[in-house]
Design a protein around this motif. Structure first.
Motif, short mmCIF file in Angstrom:
data_model
loop_
_atom_site.label_atom_id
_atom_site.label_comp_id
_atom_site.label_asym_id
_atom_site.label_seq_id
_atom_site.Cartn_x
_atom_site.Cartn_y
_atom_site.Cartn_z
N ASN A 1 0.83 -1.21 0.00
CA ASN A 1 0.00 0.00 0.00
C ASN A 1 0.86 1.26 0.00
O ASN A 1 0.50 2.26 -0.60
CB ASN A 1 -0.95 0.02 1.20
CG ASN A 1 -2.05 -1.00 1.06
OD1 ASN A 1 -2.44 -1.35 -0.05
ND2 ASN A 1 -2.53 -1.50 2.18
N GLU A 2 2.00 1.19 0.67
CA GLU A 2 2.92 2.33 0.69
C GLU A 2 3.45 2.61 -0.73
O GLU A 2 3.53 3.75 -1.16
CB GLU A 2 4.09 2.04 1.64
CG GLU A 2 5.05 3.19 1.78
CD GLU A 2 6.19 2.86 2.73
OE1 GLU A 2 7.23 3.53 2.62
OE2 GLU A 2 6.06 1.96 3.57
N LYS B 1 0.55 4.06 -2.75
CA LYS B 1 0.26 5.44 -2.32
C LYS B 1 1.30 6.41 -2.86
O LYS B 1 0.99 7.51 -3.29
CB LYS B 1 0.21 5.49 -0.79
CG LYS B 1 -0.17 6.84 -0.23
CD LYS B 1 -0.34 6.78 1.28
CE LYS B 1 0.99 6.49 1.92
NZ LYS B 1 1.00 6.52 3.38
N THR B 2 2.56 5.98 -2.86
CA THR B 2 3.65 6.86 -3.27
C THR B 2 3.73 7.04 -4.79
O THR B 2 3.97 8.13 -5.27
CB THR B 2 5.00 6.31 -2.76
OG1 THR B 2 4.92 6.17 -1.34
CG2 THR B 2 6.15 7.23 -3.11
#
Length: 85
Positions: free
Chosen positions: A61-62, A65-66
Motif C-alpha cells: 500500500n505504501e 500510495k507513493t
C-alpha cells in the motif's frame, strides 16, 4: 571485499552524470524513477507486491500510495485487474 560508503557512491554517480551531460539529480531520484517505471509494467496486484518487496517497502500500500497516484492510466488498469480477481 569492502562495501563502498554512501558518499563514495554518490560522488561516482555525480561524476558520471556530469560527464554524460545530465542535469544534477539526486541518486535517490533514480530510485523513484526505477520504481515508477516498474509500476507501469505491473499487470496485477501480485506484480505490485513484487515491486514493493524489491524497493524495500514492507507494505505494498505504501508503494501504491507513493507512486500510483502519479500514473492515472496504470491506476485504472490495476483497479480493473482487481475487479477480475
Amino acid at each position: 571485499n569492502e562495501v563502498p560508503s554512501e558518499n563514495t557512491i554518490r560522488r561516482h554517480f555525480n561524476k558520471h552524470a556530469e560527464l554524460a551531460g545530465l542535469p544534477h539529480i539526486r541518486l535517490h531520484d533514480v530510485r523513484h524513477s526505477s520504481v515508477t517505471y516498474q509500476i507501469t509494467l505491473c499487470s496485477d496486484v501480485t506484480d505490485v507486491i513484487a515491486v514493493a518487496q524489491s524497493s524495500g517497502h514492507s507494505n505494498p500500500n505504501e508503494t501504491l500510495k507513493t507512486y500510483l497516484g502519479k500514473l492515472p492510466e496504470q491506476q485504472k488498469k490495476l483497479v480493473k485487474s482487481m475487479n477480475i480477481l
